[in-house]
Design an enzyme around this catalytic site. Structure first.
Site, PDB file in Angstrom:
ATOM      1  N   LYS A 189       0.824  -1.180  -0.090  1.00  0.00           N
ATOM      2  CA  LYS A 189       0.132  -0.017   0.089  1.00  0.00           C
ATOM      3  C   LYS A 189       0.846   1.297  -0.157  1.00  0.00           C
ATOM      4  O   LYS A 189       0.261   2.189  -0.521  1.00  0.00           O
ATOM      5  CB  LYS A 189      -1.080   0.052   1.130  1.00  0.00           C
ATOM      6  N   ARG A 210      -5.703   1.165  17.508  1.00  0.00           N
ATOM      7  CA  ARG A 210      -6.248   1.225  16.119  1.00  0.00           C
ATOM      8  C   ARG A 210      -7.115  -0.033  16.069  1.00  0.00           C
ATOM      9  O   ARG A 210      -8.039  -0.020  16.897  1.00  0.00           O
ATOM     10  CB  ARG A 210      -5.417   1.385  14.980  1.00  0.00           C
TER      11      ARG A 210
HETATM   12  C1  LIG Z   1       0.535  -0.684   6.728  1.00  0.00           C
HETATM   13  C2  LIG Z   1       0.114  -1.974   7.541  1.00  0.00           C
HETATM   14  C3  LIG Z   1       1.241  -2.884   7.625  1.00  0.00           C
HETATM   15  C4  LIG Z   1       2.673  -2.520   7.031  1.00  0.00           C
HETATM   16  O1  LIG Z   1       3.227  -1.492   7.666  1.00  0.00           O
HETATM   17  P1  LIG Z   1       4.670  -1.181   7.250  1.00  0.00           P
HETATM   18  O2  LIG Z   1       4.992   0.067   8.443  1.00  0.00           O
HETATM   19  O3  LIG Z   1       4.659  -0.467   5.902  1.00  0.00           O
HETATM   20  O4  LIG Z   1       5.507  -2.149   7.205  1.00  0.00           O
HETATM   21  C5  LIG Z   1       0.715  -4.085   8.101  1.00  0.00           C
HETATM   22  N1  LIG Z   1      -0.229  -4.321   8.759  1.00  0.00           N
HETATM   23  C6  LIG Z   1      -1.252  -3.659   8.556  1.00  0.00           C
HETATM   24  C7  LIG Z   1      -2.482  -3.886   9.255  1.00  0.00           C
HETATM   25  C8  LIG Z   1      -1.171  -2.257   8.043  1.00  0.00           C
HETATM   26  O5  LIG Z   1      -2.264  -1.414   8.022  1.00  0.00           O
END
Ligand SMILES: *Cc1c(COP(=O)(O)O)cnc(C)c1O
Length: 358
Positions: A36, A131
């Site tokens: 993402k 969250r």
């Molecule tokens: C964005 C996200 C990740 C990855 O996070 P990074 O900090 O880019 O490694 C993993 N799990 C969830 C639920 C996320 O929203």
């Protein structure tokens, strides 16, 4: 070439993800590659699908649909907890999702039945970042709810997230509480859970060798680590990863010597702030054809020596170039490195051209 331009070095990212995979393998931890941060381009997804990651993970079902339509054949995980309005697509397209609501689980269970399709979920626990996630002391009630779901909706394991909403860092202690949450669910269900997904980049890469993870943690979902070689929540770069994964290029459209202190009464700028500029005399400054519509300017760092960012509006970025060795002129290209926010915004902006090099 059309500017502004985001130049992405997929070969460097490939090197990063492979290092992460082999480092984690020493601890029996598999890797889901999270896409993402770069808005999930197919070029990236194809590269990742050829590595030993065990799933490609994105927060948007739309991106999972694009990857599937492209013919990429790996398990796909939806990592934003699903909306009720997208459950049909989630069951149809994703192999895994992260869930934190019993009503959502019930809807997913019914959708699995009606599509005659299996789908796996990780039950999210909130270990303090506030969250997504069930509260860990709900384990018994959760297990009771899970027992009522269709066997087509497989409870693959548990997951936790840190560092995203409140900046909370994982610790050995919170990891152990997370594991015991999973073990309580296992005891209630009378079977082992397959996946204990202990988080994202936050502290994982820099603390894995100092015993952050109990043995049962066997999966991590990593984006920032391979995309940028950094861990923003800890404020560090990861020494065994590369940071030169991408740069943003923009073109100079004006170069002129001007005063550093604005002339006249100062009101609010285009964004409602009252700006202040120190008087440094007359200096050479440039205007780059890039602005807040293209990227979060605060996340850029100039790569050309002597360049300093002054300020930006929607479409213009002003830079001080007085101290540059090279005499820049209109038409020249200046380069910037990006942090996570700049990567996210520029990869999302339709005004930024993207090039993926391998
Ligand atoms: C964005 C996200 C990740 C990855 O996070 P990074 O900090 O880019 O490694 C993993 N799990 C969830 C639920 C996320 O929203």
């Amino acid at each position: 070439m059309s500017y502004p331009l985001l130049r992405v070095h997929l070969d460097v990212m490939e090197c990063n993800i492979n290092r992460i995979i082999s480092k984690f393998a020493e601890y029996g931890i598999s890797v889901w590659a999270v896409t993402k941060g770069l808005s999930c381009p197919l070029e990236l997804a194809r590269m990742l699908s050829e590595t030993k990651v065990t799933a490609l993970a994105d927060s948007r079902i739309m991106n999972i649909r694009r990857m599937k339509q492209d013919g990429i054949k790996v398990p796909f995980a939806l990592i934003r907890i699903p909306m009720h309005s997208e459950i049909e697509d989630v069951i149809a397209l994703a192999d895994y999702s992260l869930v934190s609501d019993m009503g959502t689980l019930e809807l997913m269970s019914r959708e699995c039945e009606s599509q005659k399709k299996e789908h796996s979920v990780l039950i999210m626990a909130d270990m303090g970042d506030l969250r997504e996630g069930f509260w860990p002391d709900e384990a018994e009630a959760i297990a009771a709810g899970l027992k009522k779901l269709s066997p087509a909706l497989k409870i693959a394991g548990i997951g936790v997230n840190f560092g995203c909403a409140s900046g909370v860092l994982p610790s050995r202690e919170s990891m152990e509480r997370f594991v015991s949450f999973g073990e309580k669910i296992e005891a209630e269900l009378g079977r082992k859970l397959e996946i204990f997904s202990g988080g994202a980049t936050t502290r994982s890469l820099i603390a894995i060798d100092s015993g952050l993870f109990p043995k049962r943690i066997n999966n991590l979902r990593i984006g920032e680590g391979y995309l940028l070689g950094s861990d923003k929540s800890s404020g560090v770069t990861v020494p065994w990863l590369r940071q030169d994964t991408m740069e943003l290029e923009a073109e100079l459209v004006e170069v002129r010597r001007k005063p550093t202190k604005p002339i006249g009464e100062i009101g609010r700028d285009a964004f409602g702030n009252v700006p202040y500029f120190e008087d440094r005399g007359n200096r050479l400054r440039g205007i780059l054809a890039i602005g807040k519509q293209d990227v979060n300017i605060g996340g850029l760092t100039p790569l050309d020596d002597g360049v300093e960012i002054i300020t930006a509006s929607s479409d213009h970025l002003l830079v001080d170039i007085e101290d540059c060795q090279q005499r820049h002129k209109v038409g020249d290209i200046l380069r910037f490195s990006l942090d996570y926010t700049a990567m996210l915004s520029s990869s999302t902006s339709p005004y930024v051209t993207k090039i993926y090099e391998r």
